[in-house]
Design an enzyme around this catalytic site. Structure first.
Site, PDB file in Angstrom:
ATOM      1  CG  ASP A 195      -2.158   1.238   1.027  1.00  0.00           C
ATOM      2  OD1 ASP A 195      -2.108   1.671   0.437  1.00  0.00           O
ATOM      3  OD2 ASP A 195      -1.298   1.790   2.584  1.00  0.00           O
ATOM      4  CG  ASP A 226      -4.014  -1.114   3.149  1.00  0.00           C
ATOM      5  OD1 ASP A 226      -5.257  -1.622   2.489  1.00  0.00           O
ATOM      6  OD2 ASP A 226      -3.423  -0.416   3.818  1.00  0.00           O
ATOM      7  CG  ASP A 249      -2.248   2.093   6.901  1.00  0.00           C
ATOM      8  OD1 ASP A 249      -3.002   0.934   7.114  1.00  0.00           O
ATOM      9  OD2 ASP A 249      -2.877   2.911   6.628  1.00  0.00           O
TER      10      ASP A 249
END
Length: 636
Positions: free
Chosen positions: A338, A529, A525
């Site tokens: 991400d 997610d 994080d």
């Protein structure tokens, strides 16, 4: 060293000293010859029996208990059969006036077995010590302010919004926010970071850290069962239950291997014995066969290697939930990242607002829509606009699109271009590097805000490392193509996807996992997610400290918000697997060779003892190399 280990060490040293003395005297003067007649064997028998009982009474008792419970085929059973058989063979040869063989070997088998067990215990203690430091973070009490007085209570009884006092030297018992005082916190037990963290009023404190300098008052934000310390303890306690495929294989291997070896040992006695009639020769070979066949080297060293790897990682602030994830991580061939908050700092700053002449109006409308959110983009907008604005709008969060704020007939849209298209708003598309936020009111486009994020310094090192070991690196982001391309080119990431909704990321990751031959890691994080962290082969959460989602959804938790920990974790996992595979090849290879040589009568029981205990000791010492190897690498 524990009291039990000290007692065992004393017992080993006493038995070893007695064995050396008796063994030397026996070889120099031949103890059996000191008494005339066929009873000469009694002197060495009683001397060696004394040593045998001193060093092996616990093994004998355990073997007998296991036999009663129907658990025949373990190392204690093999030790008992082999040593009692050796004593019986020596007595038989002594009665028949033959050269006595077996007394010294039987004692040596148990003596070196106990030495191996001692070193195993030491090795496990050394490995456990790295993890046990995490277990020490459990708080014993909490100082709660009630009616103006401080009362010491169990942390589990403290409720939300209670005020607790934490004095210098005390552990922080629960997560909370400082409402009075400022101090330095020792976070080493959680993050591995030796530098103290300075905190003040309105800063968050995490349970499990230690107050170093001044008394502070903290408002509790999480009850104990939901606190960081509780979740970390649960993670550590359950880590050993999740076994790697290699561990499971060794367990199954030992389960079937031992009874097969016992059957082969019987075959080695009966068939050649009936053919040749030399029963004592074939019994001796069979006993040697049994001694070397004990699978201790594999059963002990393989779990110990994984345990050492997890211990070394935990000491660096890297929590691995089980040896299965350690094994998968070593083989990971694809890393999916991400972008925001992972590869970048998440410190969003407004760099441009246009049209410039409507800047205040644009920021005000965006602040109305975003003021109630904790997202970094929302915070950057609200910190930029310092004026007053109404807060009685009803907010609707359209995930992956933006925010719609309504009050009567007044409708404010604040989000990406997909939000504009959803509400059929004619807008001017921006091709800027950064996160683009479009603002519209009552169906009419008002303006655009450009927000930029900064790439983390350690991102360069991590991506260079992964590219250097031929890993497939992929970046996923909800930002536009221009922003995604800019970050990807800066970090030298060849594969990236932009303008993705959370469900798009999830779908892309699912397809990546299906099409990948090697395990796929997802790094996020740990907050937005969670679904991707859970479906990946190995989910790695950044900045896990204080994040419930990180600890629960991921398989590896990086307690420091530092991407270099991934490089460390990768090296630890690869080193662990090299040691595991090395132990398997070495142990099986040496045992097979000595088994064959024992069956052919080329070697004696002393070589068999090395094949069992010697190989086990070498495998254990090899497992402990991980600590020194990783310590050396960290210094470099």
């Amino acid at each position: 060293m524990t009291k039990k280990q000290k007692r065992n060490l004393r017992r080993i040293l006493i038995a070893l000293a007695l064995f050396i003395v008796v063994f030397i005297i026996d070889k120099v003067f031949n103890l059996a010859s000191l008494i005339n007649g066929n009873l000469g064997w009694l002197l060495p028998f009683f001397l060696y029996l004394t040593i045998y009982i001193i060093i092996g009474y616990d093994v004998i008792i355990k073997a007998i208990k296991n036999i009663k419970n129907g658990q025949l085929f373990d190392e204690c059973f093999l030790m008992l059969v082999a040593t009692v058989g050796a004593f019986s063979l020596a007595i038989y040869r002594g009665i028949n006036g033959l050269e006595i063989e077996g007394f010294d070997e039987a004692c040596a088998v148990l003596l070196f077995y106990q030495i191996g067990e001692f070193f195993q215990g030491y090795a496990v203690s050394k490995s456990r010590k790295s993890i046990s430091s995490l277990m020490d973070i459990r708080p014993d009490y909490a100082n709660v302010i009630e009616n103006g007085e401080v009362r010491t209570v169990d942390p589990e009884s403290v409720k939300l919004d209670d005020i607790i006092v934490i004095n210098p030297g005390e552990k922080v018992p629960l997560d909370g926010i400082i409402i009075k005082g400022e101090t330095s916190l020792d976070t080493k037990s959680l993050t591995g970071e030796s530098k103290p963290s300075n905190v003040k009023v309105n800063d968050i404190v995490i349970s499990g850290t230690i107050n170093l300098t001044s008394t502070i008052e903290v408002k509790v934000t999480k009850e104990f069962y939901n606190s960081t310390v509780s979740k970390v303890l649960e993670l550590v306690e359950n880590a050993s239950s999740k076994k790697a495929k290699t561990e499971k294989f060794i367990t199954k291997f030992a389960k079937y291997y031992t009874p097969i070896v016992v059957i082969l040992a019987l075959f080695l006695v009966l068939v050649p014995g009936f053919i040749t009639g030399a029963w004592d020769t074939w019994i001796y070979r069979s006993l040697s066969f049994l001694v070397v066949s004990c699978p201790c080297a594999l059963v002990i060293s393989i779990p110990l290697s994984f345990f050492s790897g997890i211990g070394v990682a935990s000491k660096r602030g890297i929590l691995i939930k089980g040896s299965n994830y350690l094994e998968q991580f070593s083989n990971a061939g694809t890393f999916v990242f991400d972008k925001t908050g992972t590869l970048t700092k998440g410190n969003f700053v407004i760099t441009k607002v246009y049209p410039e002449d409507r800047k205040e109006e644009i920021l005000k409308l965006a602040a109305i829509a975003e003021h109630d959110l904790s997202h970094p983009i929302a915070k950057s907008i609200c910190s930029e606009y310092t004026g007053k604005f109404p807060k009685d709008y009803v907010m609707t969060d359209l995930q992956g699109l933006g925010i719609v704020a309504k009050k009567d007939k007044d409708v404010i849209c604040c989000g990406n271009e997909k939000l504009m298209k959803k509400y059929h708003i004619d807008f001017k598309k921006a091709n800027e590097n950064g996160t683009v936020v479009y603002v519209a009111r009552n169906g009419e486009y008002v303006g655009t805000i450009i927000i930029s994020d900064e790439i983390k310094e350690e991102s360069y090192n991590l991506i260079n490392y992964l590219n250097g070991v031929n890993t497939n690196v992929i970046m996923l982001t909800g930002d536009n193509e221009s922003t995604a391309k800019s970050v990807a080119e800066e970090l030298k990431i060849k594969n990236y996807r932009s303008s993705l909704l959370p469900q798009d990321k999830y779908e892309y990751l699912t397809n990546t996992i299906k099409n990948s031959k090697n395990p796929v890691c997802f790094v996020g994080d740990g907050i937005n997610d969670a679904p991707s962290l859970m479906i990946s082969d190995v989910g790695i959460s950044m900045g896990g400290i204080g994040s419930d989602a990180a600890i629960e959804a991921s398989d590896i938790v990086l307690m420091k918000d530092n991407l270099n920990s991934i490089v460390e974790a990768k090296k630890i996992s690869q080193k662990t697997m090299r040691i595991v595979k090395g132990n398997i090849i070495f142990a099986i290879g040496v045992k097979v060779i000595i088994l064959v040589l024992s069956a052919l009568g080329i070697t004696n029981m002393w070589v068999a003892v090395f094949g069992d205990v010697g190989v086990t000791l070498l495998a254990i010492l090899n497992s402990l190399r991980l600590f020194n190897a990783m310590k050396f690498q960290s210094k470099r």
